[in-house]
Motif scaffolding. Structure first.
Motif, PDB file in Angstrom:
ATOM      1  N   UNK A  74       0.808  -1.226   0.000  1.00  0.00           N
ATOM      2  CA  UNK A  74       0.000   0.000   0.000  1.00  0.00           C
ATOM      3  C   UNK A  74       0.841   1.276   0.000  1.00  0.00           C
ATOM      4  N   UNK A  75       2.151   1.136  -0.024  1.00  0.00           N
ATOM      5  CA  UNK A  75       3.062   2.278  -0.098  1.00  0.00           C
ATOM      6  C   UNK A  75       2.942   3.201   1.120  1.00  0.00           C
ATOM      7  N   UNK A  76       2.520   2.621   2.259  1.00  0.00           N
ATOM      8  CA  UNK A  76       2.480   3.406   3.499  1.00  0.00           C
ATOM      9  C   UNK A  76       3.876   3.531   4.108  1.00  0.00           C
ATOM     10  N   UNK A  77       4.786   2.681   3.687  1.00  0.00           N
ATOM     11  CA  UNK A  77       6.197   2.780   4.067  1.00  0.00           C
ATOM     12  C   UNK A  77       7.008   2.748   2.784  1.00  0.00           C
ATOM     13  N   UNK A  78       8.304   3.012   2.885  1.00  0.00           N
ATOM     14  CA  UNK A  78       9.160   2.958   1.710  1.00  0.00           C
ATOM     15  C   UNK A  78       9.277   1.530   1.198  1.00  0.00           C
ATOM     16  N   UNK A  79       9.579   1.388  -0.094  1.00  0.00           N
ATOM     17  CA  UNK A  79       9.695   0.063  -0.686  1.00  0.00           C
ATOM     18  C   UNK A  79      10.775  -0.758   0.012  1.00  0.00           C
ATOM     19  N   UNK A  80      11.935  -0.146   0.257  1.00  0.00           N
ATOM     20  CA  UNK A  80      13.010  -0.917   0.894  1.00  0.00           C
ATOM     21  C   UNK A  80      12.637  -1.317   2.322  1.00  0.00           C
ATOM     22  N   UNK A  81      11.945  -0.443   3.049  1.00  0.00           N
ATOM     23  CA  UNK A  81      11.501  -0.797   4.399  1.00  0.00           C
ATOM     24  C   UNK A  81      10.608  -2.021   4.356  1.00  0.00           C
ATOM     25  N   UNK A  82       9.721  -2.082   3.374  1.00  0.00           N
ATOM     26  CA  UNK A  82       8.832  -3.232   3.210  1.00  0.00           C
ATOM     27  C   UNK A  82       9.619  -4.490   2.870  1.00  0.00           C
ATOM     28  N   UNK A 160      13.446   1.400  12.415  1.00  0.00           N
ATOM     29  CA  UNK A 160      13.442   0.050  12.988  1.00  0.00           C
ATOM     30  C   UNK A 160      12.066  -0.304  13.529  1.00  0.00           C
ATOM     31  N   UNK A 161      11.390   0.679  14.122  1.00  0.00           N
ATOM     32  CA  UNK A 161      10.057   0.451  14.668  1.00  0.00           C
ATOM     33  C   UNK A 161       9.071   0.105  13.555  1.00  0.00           C
TER      34      UNK A 161
END
Length: 213
Positions: A74-82, A160-161
């Motif tokens: 859903x792109x609520x976070x960055x792609x790399x974070x996902x 990290x969270x």
């Protein structure tokens, strides 16, 4: 048109996601995603599971999960974070399975971790790196993941969270306890007369310490 591997690594995430949303460009988009991020994910996983062969297995499983789940991103976070979150979860699942197998089989866990590292032809670190990896193996798997995110990847606690779903305060406490355990383990090593440091790709060397931001 993407002409070479270096161009691929510079592809913006927005362009990759756009390609992944269209059937005609999905395959190219997924190849682009893999080329851009597989090396970073490999090193993250490798620091958790230690050996090259295990890392390859976990990395492959990670990209299978990405393929299955990208439509729901859903792109609520960055792609790399996902991607990082999926890789971390796959590595932790692998470690938990390995621990269970080790408990059930006398043969599975017989080889000490330092012997596995020494026998891994793909390990290119020095003796200090090997001792640090051995010390990290003594940590609970989730605490090891927190240590790696903070120490190796220099990830901020807020990010990290997002990856772990754990509060910033709990992550700070976990990293602090992990660092203390690693320091204690290294002090017990017979060959650590000098401080053990970790080498990084950019040439920086640091002692183990708690960094607050």
């Amino acid at each position: 048109m993407i002409n070479n591997r270096e161009d691929v690594k510079e592809t913006p995430d927005e362009q990759i996601l756009s390609m992944l949303k269209k059937t005609a460009t999905y395959e190219l988009g997924f190849r682009t995603l893999m080329v851009k991020y597989q090396e970073r994910l490999y090193h993250h996983i490798r620091r958790l599971v230690t050996t090259h062969d295990d890392t390859d297995d976990v990395l492959q499983n990670t990209f299978v999960k990405v393929h299955r789940g990208i439509a729901g991103f859903r792109e609520q976070s960055g792609l790399y974070t996902w991607l990082y979150r999926i890789a971390t979860n796959e590595a932790l699942s692998f470690l938990q399975l390995r621990k269970r197998k080790s408990a059930l089989s006398l043969d599975y866990g017989d080889m000490a971790i330092h012997e596995k590292i020494a026998g891994d032809v793909f390990f290119d670190g020095d003796a200090a790196q090997a001792r640090l990896l051995t010390a990290l193996e003594t940590l609970p798997v989730k605490q090891r993941a927190v240590f790696n995110m903070r120490y190796y990847d220099e990830m901020g606690y807020e990010e990290m969270s997002k990856v772990t779903g754990t509060s910033v305060g709990a992550l700070k406490a976990s990293y602090h306890h992990a660092a203390k355990k690693v320091e204690a383990q290294l002090k017990e090593e017979p060959h650590t007369e000098t401080p053990v440091r970790t080498g990084r790709a950019d040439g920086e060397h640091r002692d183990i310490y708690e960094r607050e931001k």
